[in-house]
Write an enzyme that holds these catalytic residues in place. Structure first.
Site, PDB file in Angstrom:
ATOM      1  N   SER A 158       0.838  -1.198   0.000  1.00  0.00           N
ATOM      2  CA  SER A 158       0.000   0.000   0.000  1.00  0.00           C
ATOM      3  C   SER A 158       0.877   1.255   0.000  1.00  0.00           C
ATOM      4  O   SER A 158       1.690   1.436  -0.907  1.00  0.00           O
ATOM      5  CB  SER A 158      -0.969  -0.047   1.184  1.00  0.00           C
ATOM      6  OG  SER A 158      -2.016   0.872   1.023  1.00  0.00           O
ATOM      7  N   ASP A 251      -9.952  -3.753  -5.525  1.00  0.00           N
ATOM      8  CA  ASP A 251      -9.135  -2.726  -4.881  1.00  0.00           C
ATOM      9  C   ASP A 251      -9.245  -1.445  -5.696  1.00  0.00           C
ATOM     10  O   ASP A 251      -9.086  -1.475  -6.917  1.00  0.00           O
ATOM     11  CB  ASP A 251      -7.670  -3.201  -4.845  1.00  0.00           C
ATOM     12  CG  ASP A 251      -6.753  -2.267  -4.079  1.00  0.00           C
ATOM     13  OD1 ASP A 251      -7.169  -1.140  -3.738  1.00  0.00           O
ATOM     14  OD2 ASP A 251      -5.597  -2.660  -3.832  1.00  0.00           O
ATOM     15  N   HIS A 281      -8.271  -4.945  -1.403  1.00  0.00           N
ATOM     16  CA  HIS A 281      -7.034  -4.311  -0.945  1.00  0.00           C
ATOM     17  C   HIS A 281      -6.633  -4.930   0.393  1.00  0.00           C
ATOM     18  O   HIS A 281      -7.478  -5.298   1.198  1.00  0.00           O
ATOM     19  CB  HIS A 281      -7.257  -2.810  -0.778  1.00  0.00           C
ATOM     20  CG  HIS A 281      -6.029  -2.057  -0.377  1.00  0.00           C
ATOM     21  ND1 HIS A 281      -5.014  -1.769  -1.267  1.00  0.00           N
ATOM     22  CD2 HIS A 281      -5.634  -1.550   0.822  1.00  0.00           C
ATOM     23  CE1 HIS A 281      -4.058  -1.104  -0.639  1.00  0.00           C
ATOM     24  NE2 HIS A 281      -4.409  -0.957   0.635  1.00  0.00           N
TER      25      HIS A 281
END
Length: 310
Positions: A158, A251, A281
């Site tokens: 991320s 995501d 995600h």
């Protein structure tokens, strides 16, 4: 394929819990929420050893946690310099301990997790400066650390993936240490994007649009089109190391991750891009409750091991 049923159950439970509006969430509440989410990672894998080191950084000492695999012999090992996710405002060495253990054991590499400074206490570009400094220190001290200097990779998930690829862009050529590979897990690559996936999964899929906007406000003030914030916006990607990108079907970052893979290929960079079907995600951090995520993370580790064995 549809969203994984175990992931769907988690998202439904989170929706029923009625979390605070992410657009108004205080920073400590954001951090505590992230800690609870990361607790859903699979239990820590058995490895050889763990050691915390304090190294010099541009804003003071940086803690680096070294994970060493067991049973790999006495020869120098590859290393993965790891930057944790959390929107550059949350997360720490402990939130990602289980993930780093799995990556260490599965890849056969020394994992060096970096405790970079977080915003808003330390806004842009503090996290970038710490990440570059830590990578350079590990490369300079590779011999003493038992690391093969020709097999140093950077990795992140991320927001940590943002840092990993910015490090690679910053140290290309003669500017810094040679990076053999980058491993990016659902990286944030374009904060100025308005893609189909950002629209389709704007809320209810762990990484809400409002949460990203709140994190960016804490991180700034910054220009979302700045390549040091949105590395997909870099004018030239030539000379980047071979790259492994792992994105997720459900995501909001999915489309920008695919676009980054294409831009790297166009620049002559060797790229492997896998979009994990049915996953949201942060799936790599949900291995304690999503069996398919455990299988995906194991496959990611095998791929990293194969690349670092070259």
């Amino acid at each position: 394929m549809p969203l994984d049923p175990h992931a769907r159950r988690l998202l439904d439970m989170l929706a029923l819990a009625g979390p605070a509006d992410p657009a108004r969430m205080p920073i400590e509440e954001r951090r505590e929420s992230f800690r609870k989410l990361m607790a859903l990672s699979r239990g820590g894998a058995e490895i050889g050893s763990i050691e915390d080191r304090s190294i010099p950084g541009p804003g003071g000492a940086i803690t680096v946690r070294l994970y060493r695999p067991g049973g790999e012999g006495d020869a120098p090992l590859p290393a993965v310099v790891f930057f944790h996710g959390g929107g550059l405002v949350a997360g720490d060495l402990d939130t990602h301990d289980a993930l780093c253990r799995v990556l260490c054991r599965g890849s056969g590499a020394i994992v060096a997790a970096v405790d970079y400074r977080l915003a808003p206490e330390h806004p842009f570009p503090a996290a970038i400066a710490d990440s570059i400094a830590a990578t350079a220190w590990i490369a300079e001290n590779a011999g003493a650390l038992g690391i093969d200097p020709e097999r140093i990779a950077v990795a992140g998930d991320s927001g940590g993936g943002t840092l990993a690829t910015i490090v690679c862009q910053s140290v290309r050529g003669e500017k810094g240490p040679r990076i053999a590979m980058q491993l990016l897990l659902c990286p944030v690559l374009d904060l100025g994007a308005e893609t189909v996936s950002r629209q389709e999964f704007a809320s209810g899929y762990l990484l809400d649009r409002a949460m990203m906007a709140r994190d960016l406000a804490h991180y700034g003030p910054v220009d979302p089109l700045d390549p040091r914030v949105s590395p997909l916006r870099a004018a030239d990607l030539a000379g980047m190391p071979r790259t492994l990108i792992h994105s997720a079907e459900f995501d909001p970052l999915r489309d920008e991750d695919a676009a980054y893979a294409e831009r790297l290929r166009a620049a002559g960079v060797a790229v492997s891009h896998t979009c994990h079907a049915g996953m949201p995600h942060h799936f790599y951090g949900l291995t304690g409750i999503i069996p398919a995520a455990r299988q995906s993370l194991d496959a990611i580790c095998r791929e990293a091991r194969a690349e670092l064995s070259r």
